[in-house]
Scaffold this motif. Sequence first.
Motif, PDB file in Angstrom:
ATOM      1  N   UNK B 170       0.826  -1.210   0.000  1.00  0.00           N
ATOM      2  CA  UNK B 170       0.000   0.000   0.000  1.00  0.00           C
ATOM      3  C   UNK B 170       0.859   1.258   0.000  1.00  0.00           C
ATOM      4  N   UNK B 171       2.153   1.095   0.181  1.00  0.00           N
ATOM      5  CA  UNK B 171       3.082   2.206  -0.025  1.00  0.00           C
ATOM      6  C   UNK B 171       3.187   3.197   1.121  1.00  0.00           C
ATOM      7  N   UNK B 172       3.938   4.244   0.867  1.00  0.00           N
ATOM      8  CA  UNK B 172       4.126   5.281   1.867  1.00  0.00           C
ATOM      9  C   UNK B 172       5.455   5.205   2.603  1.00  0.00           C
ATOM     10  N   UNK B 173       6.265   4.168   2.319  1.00  0.00           N
ATOM     11  CA  UNK B 173       7.557   4.046   3.000  1.00  0.00           C
ATOM     12  C   UNK B 173       8.690   4.214   1.987  1.00  0.00           C
ATOM     13  N   UNK B 174       9.602   5.156   2.205  1.00  0.00           N
ATOM     14  CA  UNK B 174      10.710   5.299   1.257  1.00  0.00           C
ATOM     15  C   UNK B 174      11.678   4.127   1.352  1.00  0.00           C
ATOM     16  N   UNK B 175      12.339   3.821   0.234  1.00  0.00           N
ATOM     17  CA  UNK B 175      13.346   2.769   0.219  1.00  0.00           C
ATOM     18  C   UNK B 175      12.791   1.364   0.108  1.00  0.00           C
ATOM     19  N   UNK B 330      12.926   1.581   4.457  1.00  0.00           N
ATOM     20  CA  UNK B 330      13.323   0.181   4.389  1.00  0.00           C
ATOM     21  C   UNK B 330      14.739   0.128   3.811  1.00  0.00           C
ATOM     22  N   UNK B 331      15.654  -0.526   4.492  1.00  0.00           N
ATOM     23  CA  UNK B 331      17.049  -0.553   4.045  1.00  0.00           C
ATOM     24  C   UNK B 331      17.693   0.807   4.250  1.00  0.00           C
ATOM     25  N   UNK B 332      18.852   1.013   3.582  1.00  0.00           N
ATOM     26  CA  UNK B 332      19.596   2.264   3.768  1.00  0.00           C
ATOM     27  C   UNK B 332      19.523   3.195   2.575  1.00  0.00           C
ATOM     28  N   UNK B 333      19.019   2.669   1.423  1.00  0.00           N
ATOM     29  CA  UNK B 333      19.101   3.427   0.178  1.00  0.00           C
ATOM     30  C   UNK B 333      17.738   3.944  -0.259  1.00  0.00           C
ATOM     31  N   UNK B 334      17.717   5.187  -0.766  1.00  0.00           N
ATOM     32  CA  UNK B 334      16.493   5.819  -1.257  1.00  0.00           C
ATOM     33  C   UNK B 334      16.810   6.502  -2.577  1.00  0.00           C
ATOM     34  N   UNK B 335      16.013   6.255  -3.610  1.00  0.00           N
ATOM     35  CA  UNK B 335      16.272   6.794  -4.945  1.00  0.00           C
ATOM     36  C   UNK B 335      16.582   5.635  -5.888  1.00  0.00           C
ATOM     37  N   UNK B 336      16.206   5.750  -7.189  1.00  0.00           N
ATOM     38  CA  UNK B 336      16.278   4.609  -8.105  1.00  0.00           C
ATOM     39  C   UNK B 336      17.638   3.887  -8.137  1.00  0.00           C
ATOM     40  N   UNK B 337      18.735   4.581  -8.432  1.00  0.00           N
ATOM     41  CA  UNK B 337      20.026   3.897  -8.594  1.00  0.00           C
ATOM     42  C   UNK B 337      20.520   3.332  -7.264  1.00  0.00           C
ATOM     43  N   UNK B 338      20.384   4.107  -6.199  1.00  0.00           N
ATOM     44  CA  UNK B 338      20.846   3.638  -4.886  1.00  0.00           C
ATOM     45  C   UNK B 338      20.049   2.417  -4.434  1.00  0.00           C
ATOM     46  N   UNK B 339      18.749   2.431  -4.699  1.00  0.00           N
ATOM     47  CA  UNK B 339      17.920   1.276  -4.328  1.00  0.00           C
ATOM     48  C   UNK B 339      18.247   0.065  -5.191  1.00  0.00           C
ATOM     49  N   UNK B 356      16.507  -4.719   7.862  1.00  0.00           N
ATOM     50  CA  UNK B 356      15.101  -4.360   7.626  1.00  0.00           C
ATOM     51  C   UNK B 356      14.644  -4.835   6.243  1.00  0.00           C
ATOM     52  N   UNK B 357      15.534  -4.780   5.256  1.00  0.00           N
ATOM     53  CA  UNK B 357      15.164  -5.208   3.905  1.00  0.00           C
ATOM     54  C   UNK B 357      14.987  -6.730   3.832  1.00  0.00           C
ATOM     55  N   UNK B 358      15.955  -7.452   4.366  1.00  0.00           N
ATOM     56  CA  UNK B 358      15.864  -8.908   4.323  1.00  0.00           C
ATOM     57  C   UNK B 358      14.689  -9.401   5.167  1.00  0.00           C
TER      58      UNK B 358
END
Lengths: 507, 507
Positions: B170-175, B330-339, B356-358
């Motif tokens: 449902x979204x709303x969380x970056x990364x 979620x995780x440490x990266x935000x933005x297309x390339x970093x994610x 958090x990602x795993x």
Amino acid sequence: MPEYKVVTSKIDPKDAVIVSAENNQHIVTQAKFALSFKGKEAKVGQVFKFKCLLEENQIGLTQVMMNKLGVTEGEMVTLQSVGRTISKSFSLIKQRITQPGKIFTKNEIDQIVSDITLDNMTPLEESVFLTSQMLQEWSIGEVECLTKARARSGETINWGETVIFDKHSLGGVPGNKVTLLVVPIIAAVGLTIPKTSSRAITSPSGTADTMEALGCDIEFTIDEMVDIAQNIGGLIAWTGGLNIVPADEKIIRDVQYPLGIDPEPMMMASVISKKIAMGVKFLVLDIPCGYGTKVANLDTGKRLAHRFSELGRLVGIRIESGITYGSSPVGNAIGPALEAREALTSLKNSLEAPHSLVGKSTSLAGILLEMAGKTIPGTGQEMAYEILNSGKAYKKFQQILEAQNADPDLKPADIEVGSATYEYLAPQSGYVVEIDNKVIVRAARAAGAPMDKRAGIYFHKKKDSVKRGEILFTLYSSNEKKLAAAEAELVKGDLPVTIEGMLLARE
Amino acid sequence: MPEYKVVTSKIDPKDAVIVSAENNQHIVTQAKFALSFKGKEAKVGQVFKFKCLLEENQIGLTQVMMNKLGVTEGEMVTLQSVGRTISKSFSLIKQRITQPGKIFTKNEIDQIVSDITLDNMTPLEESVFLTSQMLQEWSIGEVECLTKARARSGETINWGETVIFDKHSLGGVPGNKVTLLVVPIIAAVGLTIPKTSSRAITSPSGTADTMEALGCDIEFTIDEMVDIAQNIGGLIAWTGGLNIVPADEKIIRDVQYPLGIDPEPMMMASVISKKIAMGVKFLVLDIPCGYGTKVANLDTGKRLAHRFSELGRLVGIRIESGITYGSSPVGNAIGPALEAREALTSLKNSLEAPHSLVGKSTSLAGILLEMAGKTIPGTGQEMAYEILNSGKAYKKFQQILEAQNADPDLKPADIEVGSATYEYLAPQSGYVVEIDNKVIVRAARAAGAPMDKRAGIYFHKKKDSVKRGEILFTLYSSNEKKLAAAEAELVKGDLPVTIEGMLLARE
């Protein structure tokens, strides 16, 4: 229906340069550009480029936009893309919708009214505001803040020592020419009642339209209005001609009219803010109740009357309400000229007046006479009736006609009505039990009312017994085609008039 | 900021003739004209006349309008004024708002969806519809009708015997690059999971954007998508490239996006109608919960999970939900390339992946594995973790990269990130207690994400202890000016990162 030959449009809306944001027929869902000049900024949603009209570095602005920015021809403005912008007010509105128990503070309501007035809210945002008002109860304190904030958006009249009386109807009933009787009755006893009225928006005639059908001027400056009211006690002017409560205009035009919605908090604030601006101290409110009006039943009417009276107490206006029967037209005439005739006839000779018109006018006027202390409680209507019967109201109305530049000796028969007519006959014998206001209004408007002042409907039978083939009502228009369109309205859905004992459907 | 010289506009909107109604940036509050050609009619709100472009009897139509009317250059069309028109659907919507206890019937909802799809409702009317959904509870039967009506508005995929699995957030969380791990985990055990994802609308990166940063094609026809899914079990395509549920597009563009609202019944119908169209039979739903997400607290999350599962039962999809922690990225990266880098790193070597990602990816994948009967209840996450750890998920992801025309041997370091960087240092020593998603999202978008795929934010510390002066996160951009704008976002309101023991304000 004009015909045109199709060519592919040479204008590509994706190109840049002539800016138009002032088009009434369109609203900007998303401001895409900001125009700026010396610190002033205007958001615009539409930018066209016409190479045949402008050079590369030129921008064509409408006069309204030039005024808004304070810019003149030849000066330089900047144009910048902007992202999605949501007004500060809209965040507040969303909070009130989503946070349980949240109500608006005074400052928040001031912010919203200011954003509406200064055109900082999009119509989409305004429609969310209005819709939420249909579904969430407002505290009377919030309505008070909304009312006062709107009243501050325009001019307020200073009457000095003069105490101002007023009458207002919440509307929804065709043929409601009651104001034309109430104003002269009240002014005839020396009270001051400077009535402002609207033109028809969705009805076949507004009081302002009916006054025009009598040959009256209805557009006055505030000074002119004050002058007439101080001299003769009453007049009936068009509200739109005065700069009172401008916050109303935009939201009505952009949202309320296109959607046909008028939620209670906004409606109450709209009515009472104008009364504050007009300096009114005593108000009788007509709350028509029944099918087709804004108030479905007596309980709703009583609740609304109570809220109005509470709001009045908070803003310093004494308000009493008359909850009136609204399921049938008032009187027999509908449409500007026909209503003007009927009102004038009734003022000249109350014995010729329809019972419903005289009854409603004298009861509302009676409430005002009692509020003013002109008579003891319970005797107001009798006093109003006596003023009407004695000819004093007519004499006052002649002064009003003269002050509004019409002929004070105008005869009802002098008022011309449409020459194209159609007679609607009783399909069977019986008793008229119901007149469907909505069908009647649609037919009168299809016939041309209110723009065609001579168009409308005249009832020969209302709560009467009829014989099959007798004329129930006559349709009038200045235009045969429109008359035909009005006739078509009478047969396409519900019956305009129901006669007792009729078989309504057999399936 | 381009500058233009002002000239008074030579175009008067009150004149007649070039018609344009297709301008996305504007909406017609009131249709003023109807254009007609051989029985087809189109309502338009705007008519311009340009004498420099057209002759007296010519009308310029946009290509879109010409297609709508089925007219070609040189043919004759008629143009007629129309009065206020309110859609049939809007009367139904008003009834539901004003009549106590009224709920929509199936036919009424079909009418509304049809009016939205065929462009018979104005955005103003649509905004009333959406606002009422924020304030009036919908029965699950109404949501079912809305969902099914929307599903019927586009194509539905026939998968034959293949059972389709899906994961939706449902979204709303970056990364939230969880999809890039879940899809290969599920496909690796032989299940079919043809995931369709959106581009970012208000976030710094949508899953579709992240896939593009990996060099993947994301636009496929339905046939191509079916082909890939049947062959290798999974892919991640862009929803917008497929013609599924077109009823969504207009109302999102005209109303939901400009207002930033997404009421529950519409949101549920939007999600599930796409799943019906995609032929999904088993769905795991990620419901992020917490500050900044759509779901404020666990109770609301549970209620929503229950409603989704009920809706699923009514439309033939088994739905289980995972309510997940959504208050931090979620995780440490935000933005297309970093994610993209982070997802690829995590697939190649799960020991290098953020917890958090795993944790989130394996728990959601585990639910699907249990629903599919691949393992006994309570052991799904363990199985998912094993698939990830063993390299089977990475191997499947390499097949997906290849099928989507990217390099299957791409290394995380090959994915370029912005060369303009800014390091945000810890203002004091302590423990990171809060990351403000809203501030982080604003900064990442100001830096250029998602359009600038290399822009974004990388966290060096999340739930860690830090020393004063250590780097908390790095901002990336391809553009120095945008980087500066992003830096400005970090200091103008709330703190992006709160460290335990910080004095937040002293007044």
